[in-house]
Design a protein around this motif. Structure first.
Motif, mmCIF file in Angstrom:
data_model
loop_
_atom_site.group_PDB
_atom_site.id
_atom_site.type_symbol
_atom_site.label_atom_id
_atom_site.label_comp_id
_atom_site.label_asym_id
_atom_site.label_seq_id
_atom_site.Cartn_x
_atom_site.Cartn_y
_atom_site.Cartn_z
ATOM 1 N N VAL A 2 71.143 -14.892 0.017
ATOM 2 C CA VAL A 2 70.526 -15.170 1.312
ATOM 3 C C VAL A 2 69.073 -15.536 1.071
ATOM 4 O O VAL A 2 68.289 -14.715 0.578
ATOM 5 C CB VAL A 2 70.634 -13.961 2.263
ATOM 6 N N ASN A 3 68.732 -16.771 1.375
ATOM 7 C CA ASN A 3 67.379 -17.277 1.171
ATOM 8 C C ASN A 3 66.577 -17.201 2.463
ATOM 9 O O ASN A 3 67.132 -17.064 3.546
ATOM 10 C CB ASN A 3 67.429 -18.728 0.696
ATOM 11 N N GLY A 4 65.260 -17.324 2.326
ATOM 12 C CA GLY A 4 64.380 -17.328 3.483
ATOM 13 C C GLY A 4 63.475 -18.544 3.471
ATOM 14 O O GLY A 4 62.878 -18.866 2.438
ATOM 15 N N LEU A 5 63.354 -19.228 4.604
ATOM 16 C CA LEU A 5 62.479 -20.395 4.679
ATOM 17 C C LEU A 5 61.031 -20.015 4.394
ATOM 18 O O LEU A 5 60.316 -20.714 3.669
ATOM 19 C CB LEU A 5 62.597 -21.047 6.059
ATOM 20 N N LEU A 6 60.576 -18.899 4.984
ATOM 21 C CA LEU A 6 59.205 -18.457 4.761
ATOM 22 C C LEU A 6 59.019 -17.949 3.339
ATOM 23 O O LEU A 6 58.012 -18.245 2.682
ATOM 24 C CB LEU A 6 58.843 -17.355 5.759
ATOM 25 N N LYS A 7 59.973 -17.180 2.853
ATOM 26 C CA LYS A 7 59.868 -16.620 1.500
ATOM 27 C C LYS A 7 59.761 -17.725 0.462
ATOM 28 O O LYS A 7 58.861 -17.700 -0.407
ATOM 29 C CB LYS A 7 61.083 -15.739 1.222
ATOM 30 N N LEU A 8 60.634 -18.712 0.537
ATOM 31 C CA LEU A 8 60.610 -19.797 -0.428
ATOM 32 C C LEU A 8 59.336 -20.627 -0.304
ATOM 33 O O LEU A 8 58.683 -20.937 -1.306
ATOM 34 C CB LEU A 8 61.835 -20.693 -0.239
ATOM 35 N N SER A 9 58.962 -20.981 0.924
ATOM 36 C CA SER A 9 57.785 -21.816 1.127
ATOM 37 C C SER A 9 56.503 -21.099 0.719
ATOM 38 O O SER A 9 55.648 -21.653 0.019
ATOM 39 C CB SER A 9 57.687 -22.252 2.596
ATOM 40 N N GLY A 10 56.358 -19.841 1.182
ATOM 41 C CA GLY A 10 55.143 -19.090 0.877
ATOM 42 C C GLY A 10 54.993 -18.810 -0.601
ATOM 43 O O GLY A 10 53.884 -18.939 -1.163
ATOM 44 N N MET A 11 56.076 -18.435 -1.266
ATOM 45 C CA MET A 11 55.986 -18.140 -2.695
ATOM 46 C C MET A 11 55.746 -19.398 -3.516
ATOM 47 O O MET A 11 55.071 -19.367 -4.541
ATOM 48 C CB MET A 11 57.231 -17.395 -3.150
ATOM 49 N N HIS A 12 56.280 -20.514 -3.057
ATOM 50 C CA HIS A 12 56.008 -21.784 -3.739
ATOM 51 C C HIS A 12 54.520 -22.129 -3.663
ATOM 52 O O HIS A 12 53.909 -22.517 -4.676
ATOM 53 C CB HIS A 12 56.842 -22.891 -3.105
#
Length: 214
Positions: free
Chosen positions: A94-104
Motif C-alpha cells: 500500500v503506497n501513499g501519494l504524500l509519502k512517495l512525493s515527500g520522501m522523493h
C-alpha cells in the motif's frame, strides 16, 4: 502492472469517471490504475477531524478487502489514509501519494511546502509529514479555504494557488506539493515548482515495483 486506487470519500459516478480519466492520462506506460469508490459509509467530504478519521477507517477496510489481483494499491488522497508510516506487510504493498512525493523531494534535499483546501486537511497533512520524519524539509502548509466543488474546477483551484505558492516560496520552499490528488495544476506559472503528487507518485510506483520484480 495493475494498481488499485480507492477514493477517500464517497463520490458520485461522474466524479469517479473524471478521476479515472485523469489516472488513465497520468499513468506511465506499463501501469494501469483502477479507481474504486470507497463506499457509502465514508464521508462525502473531508471538513473536520471526524470526517478525516472516518475516511481512514473506510479506506483501510476497502483496501484490505479488494487488493487481490493487483500488484499495488494506494488511496486516491494526499492524506495517505490507511498508509503505514513505516514498513508495511509483505502482501500487496500500500503506497501513499504524500509519502512517495515527500520522501522523493527530501531525498533530493529539496525544502518544500504544501497547499490544502481547508484547516482539517492541513492539520492531517502536517501530522502525516511528521509521522514520515519529514518535518525538517517542510517550509509550511498553506490553507486555500476553498469549497469541495473547487476540486473539480481547475481554474478556481489555480486562481487560489498563486498567492499561497508565493508565500511558501518566500518562506524557503523550492517546491510546493499540491494537496489534492485530483486537481490539474499549471505548474509553470508559479514562484516555486508546484508538484502534482499523483503524477510524481505514479512514476515512482512504476520504478519501485519494476525494481522489485527485476
Amino acid at each position: 502492472m495493475r494498481a488499485l486506487a480507492v477514493t477517500p470519500i464517497h463520490l458520485p459516478p461522474e466524479e469517479i469517471r473524471r478521476r479515472q480519466a485523469r489516472y488513465d492520462r497520468l499513468a506511465p506506460p506499463g501501469l494501469a490504475v483502477e479507481l474504486r469508490d470507497v463506499g457509502p459509509a465514508a464521508p462525502g467530504s473531508l471538513d473536520d477531524e471526524a470526517s478525516v478519521r472516518a475516511s481512514e477507517r473506510e479506506v483501510a477496510a476497502a483496501l484490505a478487502g479488494a487488493r487481490q489481483g493487483f500488484d499495488l494499491a494506494f488511496p486516491d488522497c494526499v492524506l495517505d489514509p490507511a498508509v503505514p508510516d513505516g514498513p508495511a506487510d509483505q502482501g500487496v504493498p500500500v503506497n501513499g501519494l504524500l509519502k512517495l512525493s515527500g520522501m522523493h523531494l527530501a531525498a533530493a534535499n529539496v525544502r518544500f511546502g504544501a497547499v490544502v483546501r481547508n484547516e482539517a486537511i492541513g492539520a492531517e497533512l502536517g501530522r502525516r509529514l511528521k509521522g514520515y520524519g519529514l518535518e525538517a524539509y517542510v517550509a509550511g502548509i498553506a490553507i486555500l479555504e476553498l469549497p469541495f466543488d473547487a476540486i473539480a474546477d481547475a481554474d478556481a483551484w489555480n486562481a487560489a494557488l498563486a498567492e499561497a505558492v508565493d508565500a511558501l516560496a518566500a518562506a524557503g520552499a523550492a517546491a510546493v506539493i499540491n494537496g489534492c490528488s485530483a486537481v490539474d495544476v499549471e505548474e509553470d506559472r508559479f514562484a516555486a515548482r508546484v508538484v502534482d503528487p499523483t503524477a510524481l507518485a505514479l512514476k515512482l510506483m512504476t520504478l519501485t515495483t519494476a525494481g522489485r520484480s527485476a
